[in-house]
Design a protein around this motif. Structure first.
Motif, PDB file in Angstrom:
ATOM      1  N   SER A 213      96.698  40.800  36.517  1.00 49.03           N
ATOM      2  CA  SER A 213      96.313  42.023  37.203  1.00 49.03           C
ATOM      3  C   SER A 213      96.589  42.002  38.702  1.00 49.03           C
ATOM      4  O   SER A 213      96.982  43.031  39.243  1.00 49.03           O
ATOM      5  N   PRO A 214      96.438  40.889  39.419  1.00 51.90           N
ATOM      6  CA  PRO A 214      96.802  40.928  40.840  1.00 51.90           C
ATOM      7  C   PRO A 214      98.288  41.259  41.041  1.00 51.90           C
ATOM      8  O   PRO A 214      98.631  42.027  41.937  1.00 51.90           O
ATOM      9  N   LEU A 215      99.153  40.722  40.184  1.00 51.88           N
ATOM     10  CA  LEU A 215     100.573  41.038  40.289  1.00 51.88           C
ATOM     11  C   LEU A 215     100.806  42.510  39.996  1.00 51.88           C
ATOM     12  O   LEU A 215     101.560  43.183  40.705  1.00 51.88           O
ATOM     13  N   PHE A 216     100.148  43.027  38.985  1.00 44.99           N
ATOM     14  CA  PHE A 216     100.350  44.427  38.639  1.00 44.99           C
ATOM     15  C   PHE A 216      99.729  45.365  39.665  1.00 44.99           C
ATOM     16  O   PHE A 216     100.240  46.460  39.879  1.00 44.99           O
ATOM     17  N   ARG A 217      98.640  44.960  40.303  1.00 51.20           N
ATOM     18  CA  ARG A 217      98.105  45.767  41.408  1.00 51.20           C
ATOM     19  C   ARG A 217      99.122  45.802  42.545  1.00 51.20           C
ATOM     20  O   ARG A 217      99.334  46.841  43.162  1.00 51.20           O
ATOM     21  N   LEU A 218      99.758  44.668  42.791  1.00 48.19           N
ATOM     22  CA  LEU A 218     100.804  44.622  43.810  1.00 48.19           C
ATOM     23  C   LEU A 218     101.963  45.539  43.409  1.00 48.19           C
ATOM     24  O   LEU A 218     102.468  46.298  44.235  1.00 48.19           O
ATOM     25  N   HIS A 219     102.360  45.496  42.144  1.00 47.71           N
ATOM     26  CA  HIS A 219     103.412  46.397  41.657  1.00 47.71           C
ATOM     27  C   HIS A 219     103.014  47.850  41.883  1.00 47.71           C
ATOM     28  O   HIS A 219     103.841  48.670  42.295  1.00 47.71           O
ATOM     29  N   ALA A 220     101.760  48.180  41.604  1.00 45.59           N
ATOM     30  CA  ALA A 220     101.293  49.560  41.783  1.00 45.59           C
ATOM     31  C   ALA A 220     101.374  49.969  43.247  1.00 45.59           C
ATOM     32  O   ALA A 220     101.787  51.098  43.562  1.00 45.59           O
ATOM     33  N   ASP A 221     100.990  49.074  44.153  1.00 44.27           N
ATOM     34  CA  ASP A 221     101.091  49.370  45.591  1.00 44.27           C
ATOM     35  C   ASP A 221     102.540  49.601  45.999  1.00 44.27           C
ATOM     36  O   ASP A 221     102.847  50.535  46.744  1.00 44.27           O
ATOM     37  N   VAL A 222     103.417  48.734  45.522  1.00 44.82           N
ATOM     38  CA  VAL A 222     104.846  48.875  45.836  1.00 44.82           C
ATOM     39  C   VAL A 222     105.378  50.183  45.248  1.00 44.82           C
ATOM     40  O   VAL A 222     106.089  50.940  45.922  1.00 44.82           O
ATOM     41  N   ASP A 223     105.032  50.462  43.996  1.00 46.19           N
ATOM     42  CA  ASP A 223     105.487  51.706  43.355  1.00 46.19           C
ATOM     43  C   ASP A 223     105.030  52.931  44.143  1.00 46.19           C
ATOM     44  O   ASP A 223     105.777  53.910  44.267  1.00 46.19           O
ATOM     45  N   ALA A 224     103.815  52.885  44.697  1.00 49.71           N
ATOM     46  CA  ALA A 224     103.314  54.015  45.486  1.00 49.71           C
ATOM     47  C   ALA A 224     104.145  54.200  46.755  1.00 49.71           C
ATOM     48  O   ALA A 224     104.513  55.331  47.108  1.00 49.71           O
TER      49      ALA A 224
ATOM     50  N   ARG B 175     111.733  44.827  43.671  1.00 52.93           N
ATOM     51  CA  ARG B 175     111.008  46.088  43.755  1.00 52.93           C
ATOM     52  C   ARG B 175     110.897  46.596  45.191  1.00 52.93           C
ATOM     53  O   ARG B 175     110.838  47.794  45.430  1.00 52.93           O
ATOM     54  N   THR B 176     110.839  45.684  46.151  1.00 52.20           N
ATOM     55  CA  THR B 176     110.624  46.087  47.545  1.00 52.20           C
ATOM     56  C   THR B 176     111.912  46.272  48.336  1.00 52.20           C
ATOM     57  O   THR B 176     111.911  46.946  49.365  1.00 52.20           O
ATOM     58  N   TYR B 177     112.990  45.690  47.886  1.00 56.63           N
ATOM     59  CA  TYR B 177     114.247  45.716  48.648  1.00 56.63           C
ATOM     60  C   TYR B 177     114.679  47.154  48.917  1.00 56.63           C
ATOM     61  O   TYR B 177     114.740  47.978  48.020  1.00 56.63           O
ATOM     62  N   GLY B 178     114.955  47.441  50.171  1.00 54.02           N
ATOM     63  CA  GLY B 178     115.381  48.771  50.568  1.00 54.02           C
ATOM     64  C   GLY B 178     114.251  49.703  50.949  1.00 54.02           C
ATOM     65  O   GLY B 178     114.491  50.791  51.470  1.00 54.02           O
ATOM     66  N   PHE B 179     113.009  49.301  50.694  1.00 58.86           N
ATOM     67  CA  PHE B 179     111.858  50.153  50.982  1.00 58.86           C
ATOM     68  C   PHE B 179     110.858  49.489  51.924  1.00 58.86           C
ATOM     69  O   PHE B 179     109.958  50.135  52.429  1.00 58.86           O
ATOM     70  N   TYR B 180     110.999  48.187  52.122  1.00 59.35           N
ATOM     71  CA  TYR B 180     110.077  47.412  52.947  1.00 59.35           C
ATOM     72  C   TYR B 180     110.870  46.701  54.037  1.00 59.35           C
ATOM     73  O   TYR B 180     112.037  46.376  53.848  1.00 59.35           O
ATOM     74  N   VAL B 181     110.221  46.480  55.148  1.00 62.74           N
ATOM     75  CA  VAL B 181     110.833  45.724  56.234  1.00 62.74           C
ATOM     76  C   VAL B 181     109.939  44.544  56.569  1.00 62.74           C
ATOM     77  O   VAL B 181     108.739  44.561  56.307  1.00 62.74           O
ATOM     78  N   GLN B 182     110.544  43.533  57.137  1.00 64.09           N
ATOM     79  CA  GLN B 182     109.797  42.344  57.514  1.00 64.09           C
ATOM     80  C   GLN B 182     109.875  42.179  59.027  1.00 64.09           C
ATOM     81  O   GLN B 182     110.962  42.208  59.606  1.00 64.09           O
ATOM     82  N   ARG B 183     108.724  42.007  59.620  1.00 65.21           N
ATOM     83  CA  ARG B 183     108.657  41.820  61.068  1.00 65.21           C
ATOM     84  C   ARG B 183     109.613  40.705  61.476  1.00 65.21           C
ATOM     85  O   ARG B 183     109.736  39.712  60.775  1.00 65.21           O
TER      86      ARG B 183
END
Length: 176
Positions: A15-26, A118-126
């Motif tokens: 569930s922690p992984l899937f909660r993370l997936h849900a956050d990313v999907d949002a 899942r995050t590539y192209g939508f997230y940036v890293q400081r």
């Protein structure tokens, strides 16, 4: 192949992984909603063909990916094993993802893919910024000034609770 929501209900131990997936999907959904012209969509496989290194996955991500791999026909799984084996012999960058169907540009385990995919192209890293040259070009032209990017550092911290991390080649060696 089961949908993401059925994967969530079938795997409560992750569930922690899937909660993370849900956050990313949002976050991804919000960006796609405001930018229907977003380049990261079906048909774009540029990032899959230009990996800087062999992907690293947490134990939870590997467990999910392994489920997806086990849904594949034996000959497709063998082709992936062979491609991973070549990576284990010191492939140089850019690396093509061993899961990628090179003809169609599609991922046969898309619903089971790791967080980095899942995050590539939508997230940036400081300190590191963006990674996709197509998106970087649009940012340089001021086209994406209204985008609220996801914070990859937050994702990485959350993912660190998903078990040990190993390279894809190490996970394959331990499993197959």
């Amino acid at each position: 192949m089961p949908g993401h929501s059925s994967l969530i209900s079938a795997m409560p131990e992750r569930s922690p992984l899937f909660r993370l997936h849900a956050d990313v999907d949002a976050r991804v959904g919000a960006i796609r909603h405001t930018r229907p012209d977003w380049p990261c969509s079906k048909g774009c496989d540029t990032c899959c063909r230009r990996l800087a290194d062999v992907p690293r996955l947490t134990a939870a991500e590997w467990g999910l990916l392994l489920e997806g791999l086990r849904t594949l026909p034996p000959q497709r799984l063998q082709a992936i094993r062979d491609a991973v084996g070549l990576l284990g012999h010191g492939a140089s960058a850019p690396i093509v993802c061993p899961m990628l169907d090179r003809e169609s540009g599609a991922c046969p385990v898309y619903a089971y893919r790791p967080v980095a995919c899942r995050t590539y192209g939508f997230y940036v890293q400081r300190e590191l910024g963006l990674y996709c040259s197509d998106i970087e070009a649009r940012v340089a032209q001021g086209e994406l000034d209204d985008v609220v990017w996801g914070n990859q550092d937050v994702i990485d911290r959350a993912l660190s609770a998903s078990g040990e991390t190993r390279s894809l080649t190490e996970w394959f060696a331990l499993t197959f």
